[in-house]
Scaffold this motif. Structure first.
Motif, PDB file in Angstrom:
ATOM      1  N   SER A 115       0.768  -1.260   0.000  1.00 57.82           N
ATOM      2  CA  SER A 115       0.000   0.000   0.000  1.00 57.82           C
ATOM      3  C   SER A 115       0.795   1.304   0.000  1.00 57.82           C
ATOM      4  CB  SER A 115      -1.002   0.038   1.167  1.00 57.82           C
ATOM      5  OG  SER A 115      -1.890  -1.052   1.088  1.00 57.82           O
ATOM      6  N   VAL A 116       1.965   1.330   0.651  1.00 56.17           N
ATOM      7  CA  VAL A 116       2.706   2.591   0.729  1.00 56.17           C
ATOM      8  C   VAL A 116       4.214   2.364   0.690  1.00 56.17           C
ATOM      9  CG1 VAL A 116       1.089   4.189   1.866  1.00 56.17           C
ATOM     10  CG2 VAL A 116       2.330   2.505   3.246  1.00 56.17           C
ATOM     11  N   HIS A 117       4.901   3.350   0.157  1.00 59.79           N
ATOM     12  CA  HIS A 117       6.362   3.468   0.264  1.00 59.79           C
ATOM     13  C   HIS A 117       6.664   4.732   1.054  1.00 59.79           C
ATOM     14  CE1 HIS A 117      10.605   3.930  -0.801  1.00 59.79           C
ATOM     15  NE2 HIS A 117      10.313   5.218  -0.935  1.00 59.79           N
ATOM     16  N   GLY A 118       7.710   4.689   1.865  1.00 62.12           N
ATOM     17  CA  GLY A 118       8.184   5.901   2.531  1.00 62.12           C
ATOM     18  C   GLY A 118       9.697   5.890   2.609  1.00 62.12           C
ATOM     19  N   SER A 119      10.319   7.038   2.394  1.00 62.05           N
ATOM     20  CA  SER A 119      11.790   7.123   2.443  1.00 62.05           C
ATOM     21  C   SER A 119      12.284   6.629   3.806  1.00 62.05           C
ATOM     22  CB  SER A 119      12.251   8.574   2.270  1.00 62.05           C
ATOM     23  OG  SER A 119      11.672   9.152   1.123  1.00 62.05           O
ATOM     24  N   ASP A 120      13.503   6.033   3.806  1.00 64.43           N
ATOM     25  CA  ASP A 120      14.002   5.448   5.056  1.00 64.43           C
ATOM     26  C   ASP A 120      14.993   6.328   5.812  1.00 64.43           C
ATOM     27  OD1 ASP A 120      16.196   5.176   3.426  1.00 64.43           O
ATOM     28  OD2 ASP A 120      16.268   2.986   3.514  1.00 64.43           O
ATOM     29  N   ALA A 121      15.401   7.460   5.240  1.00 64.39           N
ATOM     30  CA  ALA A 121      16.363   8.364   5.906  1.00 64.39           C
ATOM     31  C   ALA A 121      16.295   9.729   5.221  1.00 64.39           C
ATOM     32  CB  ALA A 121      17.779   7.798   5.786  1.00 64.39           C
ATOM     33  N   PRO A 122      16.711  10.785   5.910  1.00 64.80           N
ATOM     34  CA  PRO A 122      16.640  12.122   5.294  1.00 64.80           C
ATOM     35  C   PRO A 122      17.403  12.227   3.969  1.00 64.80           C
ATOM     36  CG  PRO A 122      16.962  12.327   7.659  1.00 64.80           C
ATOM     37  CD  PRO A 122      17.067  10.852   7.335  1.00 64.80           C
ATOM     38  N   GLU A 123      18.559  11.553   3.863  1.00 68.93           N
ATOM     39  CA  GLU A 123      19.348  11.632   2.625  1.00 68.93           C
ATOM     40  C   GLU A 123      18.595  10.951   1.475  1.00 68.93           C
ATOM     41  OE1 GLU A 123      20.514  10.066   5.530  1.00 68.93           O
ATOM     42  OE2 GLU A 123      21.259  12.021   6.222  1.00 68.93           O
ATOM     43  N   THR A 124      18.014   9.793   1.765  1.00 66.11           N
ATOM     44  CA  THR A 124      17.231   9.092   0.743  1.00 66.11           C
ATOM     45  C   THR A 124      16.022   9.917   0.358  1.00 66.11           C
ATOM     46  OG1 THR A 124      17.608   7.264   2.283  1.00 66.11           O
ATOM     47  CG2 THR A 124      16.558   6.713   0.203  1.00 66.11           C
ATOM     48  N   ALA A 125      15.412  10.557   1.355  1.00 65.31           N
ATOM     49  CA  ALA A 125      14.226  11.376   1.096  1.00 65.31           C
ATOM     50  C   ALA A 125      14.553  12.474   0.092  1.00 65.31           C
ATOM     51  CB  ALA A 125      13.704  11.977   2.405  1.00 65.31           C
ATOM     52  N   ALA A 126      15.682  13.140   0.273  1.00 64.07           N
ATOM     53  CA  ALA A 126      16.055  14.230  -0.644  1.00 64.07           C
ATOM     54  C   ALA A 126      16.198  13.698  -2.071  1.00 64.07           C
ATOM     55  CB  ALA A 126      17.351  14.886  -0.173  1.00 64.07           C
ATOM     56  N   GLN A 127      16.834  12.527  -2.214  1.00 65.35           N
ATOM     57  CA  GLN A 127      17.011  11.936  -3.559  1.00 65.35           C
ATOM     58  C   GLN A 127      15.667  11.531  -4.154  1.00 65.35           C
ATOM     59  OE1 GLN A 127      19.601   8.581  -2.878  1.00 65.35           O
ATOM     60  NE2 GLN A 127      21.290   9.876  -2.190  1.00 65.35           N
ATOM     61  N   GLU A 128      14.826  10.915  -3.326  1.00 60.88           N
ATOM     62  CA  GLU A 128      13.546  10.402  -3.832  1.00 60.88           C
ATOM     63  C   GLU A 128      12.591  11.547  -4.183  1.00 60.88           C
ATOM     64  OE1 GLU A 128      13.594   6.039  -1.653  1.00 60.88           O
ATOM     65  OE2 GLU A 128      12.110   7.509  -1.012  1.00 60.88           O
ATOM     66  N   ILE A 129      12.623  12.636  -3.405  1.00 63.29           N
ATOM     67  CA  ILE A 129      11.788  13.801  -3.728  1.00 63.29           C
ATOM     68  C   ILE A 129      12.235  14.374  -5.077  1.00 63.29           C
ATOM     69  CG2 ILE A 129      11.253  16.188  -3.070  1.00 63.29           C
ATOM     70  CD1 ILE A 129      11.362  15.165  -0.097  1.00 63.29           C
ATOM     71  N   ALA A 130      13.547  14.488  -5.261  1.00 70.04           N
ATOM     72  CA  ALA A 130      14.071  15.049  -6.516  1.00 70.04           C
ATOM     73  C   ALA A 130      13.768  14.145  -7.712  1.00 70.04           C
ATOM     74  CB  ALA A 130      15.572  15.278  -6.394  1.00 70.04           C
ATOM     75  N   PHE A 131      13.585  12.842  -7.466  1.00 74.84           N
ATOM     76  CA  PHE A 131      13.246  11.907  -8.547  1.00 74.84           C
ATOM     77  C   PHE A 131      11.892  12.267  -9.163  1.00 74.84           C
ATOM     78  CE2 PHE A 131      11.506   7.918 -10.221  1.00 74.84           C
ATOM     79  CZ  PHE A 131      12.589   7.351 -10.880  1.00 74.84           C
ATOM     80  N   PHE A 132      10.958  12.731  -8.324  1.00 71.42           N
ATOM     81  CA  PHE A 132       9.585  12.959  -8.782  1.00 71.42           C
ATOM     82  C   PHE A 132       9.190  14.435  -8.923  1.00 71.42           C
ATOM     83  CE2 PHE A 132       9.043   8.636  -6.958  1.00 71.42           C
ATOM     84  CZ  PHE A 132       8.472   8.018  -8.054  1.00 71.42           C
ATOM     85  N   PHE A 133       9.813  15.321  -8.162  1.00 67.91           N
ATOM     86  CA  PHE A 133       9.315  16.701  -8.091  1.00 67.91           C
ATOM     87  C   PHE A 133      10.430  17.712  -8.332  1.00 67.91           C
ATOM     88  CE2 PHE A 133       6.400  14.281  -5.323  1.00 67.91           C
ATOM     89  CZ  PHE A 133       5.162  14.713  -5.785  1.00 67.91           C
ATOM     90  N   SER A 134      10.058  18.845  -8.951  1.00 69.45           N
ATOM     91  CA  SER A 134      10.966  19.990  -9.010  1.00 69.45           C
ATOM     92  C   SER A 134      10.681  20.870  -7.789  1.00 69.45           C
ATOM     93  CB  SER A 134      10.727  20.787 -10.285  1.00 69.45           C
ATOM     94  OG  SER A 134       9.541  21.534 -10.149  1.00 69.45           O
ATOM     95  N   GLY A 135      11.608  21.713  -7.445  1.00 65.88           N
ATOM     96  CA  GLY A 135      11.434  22.588  -6.287  1.00 65.88           C
ATOM     97  C   GLY A 135      10.166  23.425  -6.379  1.00 65.88           C
ATOM     98  N   LEU A 136       9.803  23.847  -7.592  1.00 65.38           N
ATOM     99  CA  LEU A 136       8.625  24.688  -7.786  1.00 65.38           C
ATOM    100  C   LEU A 136       7.326  23.979  -7.412  1.00 65.38           C
ATOM    101  CD1 LEU A 136       9.278  26.396 -11.231  1.00 65.38           C
ATOM    102  CD2 LEU A 136       9.079  27.524  -9.008  1.00 65.38           C
ATOM    103  N   GLU A 137       7.355  22.645  -7.409  1.00 62.18           N
ATOM    104  CA  GLU A 137       6.133  21.871  -7.127  1.00 62.18           C
ATOM    105  C   GLU A 137       5.910  21.653  -5.637  1.00 62.18           C
ATOM    106  OE1 GLU A 137       5.322  18.799 -10.641  1.00 62.18           O
ATOM    107  OE2 GLU A 137       7.372  18.648  -9.896  1.00 62.18           O
ATOM    108  N   LEU A 138       6.869  22.044  -4.802  1.00 56.92           N
ATOM    109  CA  LEU A 138       6.745  21.847  -3.356  1.00 56.92           C
ATOM    110  C   LEU A 138       6.222  23.128  -2.747  1.00 56.92           C
ATOM    111  CD1 LEU A 138      10.205  20.136  -2.734  1.00 56.92           C
ATOM    112  CD2 LEU A 138       8.077  19.074  -3.437  1.00 56.92           C
ATOM    113  N   VAL A 139       5.005  23.052  -2.210  1.00 53.49           N
ATOM    114  CA  VAL A 139       4.348  24.259  -1.703  1.00 53.49           C
ATOM    115  C   VAL A 139       4.030  24.056  -0.222  1.00 53.49           C
ATOM    116  CG1 VAL A 139       2.447  25.861  -2.031  1.00 53.49           C
ATOM    117  CG2 VAL A 139       3.361  24.618  -3.994  1.00 53.49           C
ATOM    118  N   GLY A 140       4.895  24.563   0.635  1.00 54.49           N
ATOM    119  CA  GLY A 140       4.763  24.324   2.081  1.00 54.49           C
ATOM    120  C   GLY A 140       3.736  25.238   2.729  1.00 54.49           C
TER     121      GLY A 140
END
Ligand code: IDP
Length: 140
Positions: A115-140
């Protein structure tokens, strides 16, 4: 604890059963904010690239076939300790081992179709976010 971002994927078994909203609610109830989200259909090659760290594992073919078998919803979740918090909300990889109330305990069908995937560490998270999204698409 620091504000972090992590990459979440609602997998094809969950989109097929129309569980996107119920899963998103679990993240929001845990204090995670969805700061980017899109529904996409991965090619087999894209799934292989995303999971390349698992290329030598015996389930790699099964996993990448599954991830390309239907739509996924990719999300960036933001919050205090978001990487660990998301892993807690997801539950253990095998739903049989997942704590009650977690996404995998409630919704996963098997260790593979979980059902779900989630990054396993902050470094992996940064790589995985960049795999799918550009900075402009992140709206905090
Ligand atoms: P995680 O998703 O909880 O971080 P990993 O061990 O990194 O778990 O495995 C990545 C994904 O590979 C799992 O979420 C699951 O979809 C799949 N997987 C893991 N172990 C197996 C298995 O034994 N058979 C089939 N698929 C598996």
């Amino acid at each position: 604890m620091a504000i972090e971002r992590t990459l979440s994927i609602i997998k094809p078994d969950a989109t097929r059963r129309n569980l996107t909203g119920k899963i998103a609610a679990k993240f929001e109830e845990a204090g995670l904010r969805i700061v980017a989200q899109k529904r996409i259909l991965l090619t087999r090659a894209q799934a292989e690239k995303f999971y390349e760290v698992h290329a030598a594992r015996p389930f790699f073919g099964e996993l990448t076939d599954f991830m390309a078998s239907g739509p996924v919803v990719v999300q960036v979740l933001e919050g205090e300790g978001a990487v660990l918090k998301n892993r807690e909300v997801m539950g253990a990889t095998n739903p049989k081992d997942a704590a009650p109330g977690t996404i995998r305990a409630e919704f996963a069908e098997s260790v593979g179709e979980n059902s779900v995937h989630g990054s396993d560490a902050p470094e992996t998270a940064a790589q995985e976010i960049a795999f799918f999204f550009s900075g402009l698409e992140l709206v905090g």
